[in-house]
Motif scaffolding. Sequence first.
Motif, short mmCIF file in Angstrom:
data_model
loop_
_atom_site.label_atom_id
_atom_site.label_comp_id
_atom_site.label_asym_id
_atom_site.label_seq_id
_atom_site.Cartn_x
_atom_site.Cartn_y
_atom_site.Cartn_z
N THR A 116 -92.70 -18.68 -36.90
CA THR A 116 -91.70 -17.89 -36.20
C THR A 116 -90.59 -17.59 -37.19
N ALA A 117 -90.43 -16.31 -37.50
CA ALA A 117 -89.48 -15.87 -38.52
C ALA A 117 -88.28 -15.23 -37.84
N VAL A 118 -87.10 -15.83 -38.03
CA VAL A 118 -85.90 -15.40 -37.31
C VAL A 118 -84.87 -14.87 -38.30
N ASP A 119 -84.37 -13.67 -38.04
CA ASP A 119 -83.29 -13.12 -38.86
C ASP A 119 -82.50 -12.13 -38.03
N MET A 120 -81.22 -11.95 -38.38
CA MET A 120 -80.38 -11.04 -37.61
C MET A 120 -80.52 -9.60 -38.07
N ILE A 121 -81.17 -9.38 -39.23
CA ILE A 121 -81.30 -8.03 -39.78
C ILE A 121 -82.70 -7.49 -39.50
N PRO A 122 -82.86 -6.51 -38.63
CA PRO A 122 -84.20 -6.02 -38.28
C PRO A 122 -84.95 -5.42 -39.47
N GLU A 123 -84.21 -4.82 -40.40
CA GLU A 123 -84.88 -4.24 -41.57
C GLU A 123 -85.59 -5.30 -42.40
N PHE A 124 -85.02 -6.49 -42.49
CA PHE A 124 -85.68 -7.57 -43.23
C PHE A 124 -86.97 -7.99 -42.53
N LEU A 125 -86.90 -8.13 -41.22
CA LEU A 125 -88.08 -8.53 -40.46
C LEU A 125 -89.18 -7.47 -40.58
N GLY A 126 -88.79 -6.22 -40.66
CA GLY A 126 -89.75 -5.14 -40.77
C GLY A 126 -90.51 -5.13 -42.08
N ARG A 127 -90.00 -5.84 -43.08
CA ARG A 127 -90.67 -5.90 -44.38
C ARG A 127 -91.67 -7.05 -44.48
N ILE A 128 -91.72 -7.89 -43.47
CA ILE A 128 -92.69 -8.99 -43.44
C ILE A 128 -94.04 -8.43 -43.04
N PRO A 129 -95.08 -8.66 -43.83
CA PRO A 129 -96.40 -8.11 -43.49
C PRO A 129 -96.88 -8.58 -42.11
N ALA A 130 -97.51 -7.66 -41.39
CA ALA A 130 -98.05 -8.01 -40.08
C ALA A 130 -99.18 -9.01 -40.25
N ASP A 131 -99.14 -10.06 -39.46
CA ASP A 131 -100.16 -11.10 -39.50
C ASP A 131 -100.20 -11.78 -38.14
N PRO A 132 -101.38 -12.08 -37.62
CA PRO A 132 -101.44 -12.73 -36.30
C PRO A 132 -100.76 -14.09 -36.25
N LYS A 133 -100.56 -14.71 -37.40
CA LYS A 133 -99.88 -16.00 -37.42
C LYS A 133 -98.36 -15.88 -37.31
N ILE A 134 -97.83 -14.68 -37.57
CA ILE A 134 -96.38 -14.52 -37.70
C ILE A 134 -95.78 -13.83 -36.49
N THR A 135 -94.74 -14.45 -35.93
CA THR A 135 -93.93 -13.84 -34.88
C THR A 135 -92.53 -13.64 -35.42
N THR A 136 -92.01 -12.43 -35.36
CA THR A 136 -90.65 -12.17 -35.84
C THR A 136 -89.70 -12.06 -34.65
N VAL A 137 -88.50 -12.59 -34.84
CA VAL A 137 -87.48 -12.59 -33.78
C VAL A 137 -86.16 -12.16 -34.39
N GLN A 138 -85.55 -11.11 -33.83
CA GLN A 138 -84.23 -10.70 -34.30
C GLN A 138 -83.16 -11.50 -33.56
N SER A 139 -82.45 -12.33 -34.30
CA SER A 139 -81.40 -13.17 -33.71
C SER A 139 -80.59 -13.78 -34.83
N ASN A 140 -79.32 -14.06 -34.58
CA ASN A 140 -78.61 -14.88 -35.57
C ASN A 140 -78.99 -16.34 -35.34
N VAL A 141 -78.70 -17.16 -36.31
CA VAL A 141 -79.23 -18.53 -36.29
C VAL A 141 -78.63 -19.37 -35.17
N VAL A 142 -77.43 -19.06 -34.76
CA VAL A 142 -76.75 -19.87 -33.75
C VAL A 142 -77.25 -19.53 -32.35
N GLU A 143 -77.62 -18.28 -32.13
CA GLU A 143 -78.01 -17.85 -30.79
C GLU A 143 -79.51 -17.98 -30.53
N PHE A 144 -80.29 -18.27 -31.56
CA PHE A 144 -81.74 -18.40 -31.34
C PHE A 144 -82.03 -19.58 -30.42
N SER A 145 -82.91 -19.33 -29.46
CA SER A 145 -83.28 -20.37 -28.49
C SER A 145 -84.78 -20.63 -28.57
#
Length: 204
Positions: free
Chosen positions: A68-97
Amino acid sequence: MISDFADGFWRARAESTNASIRWTDATMLELDITMVESQLRGGDALLDLGCGTGDLFLPLLHRLGSVTAVDMIPEFLGRIPADPKITTVQSNVVEFSPSVPFDLAVMFGVVTHLSLEQETAAYRVLRTAAPAGTVIVKNQCGRDADVDVDRWSEAFASRYVGRYPHVSRQAARLAEVFGSVEVVPYPDAMNKWPDSLHVAFICH
């Protein structure tokens, strides 16, 4: 406020880059990856809090069950290659649940851009995320005192603001959340400035 600067800084990085956002050299990245790999058992569920473009976990994907890859910047998450093992979440580190437990949760290079209150809150998120697992927090620390940085950065060609907590004080704050904290300094060759050093904290 440091968090306000960090938000603008990383959004500017998203606009000025189109691939990895790391600025440290390959040796530092190799050390970071080795640090994470040392805590893997194989097939682990990994949380990368403040993951950027995924440089830390992508080389280890073959050993991981899920990420589970968490970052507040959607552009960064968009550069992570698509893979069934990877889930991306747009959030800052304090608000991630976290909704599921993780075997290993990591937060590398993030504390530098958090206020003291946000730092403590992020530790609680990590503890919740890996209640029976391992947590690694890695960042630059002050050697003899807290170090506040506000200067021109040649690496970024821009103003850079950061907070490098004193090693012992950061370890003490982590110990308030985790049962045990191992302090692992990086090799001196990795430390460019005399008043700071790179440190990993391995927490259980």
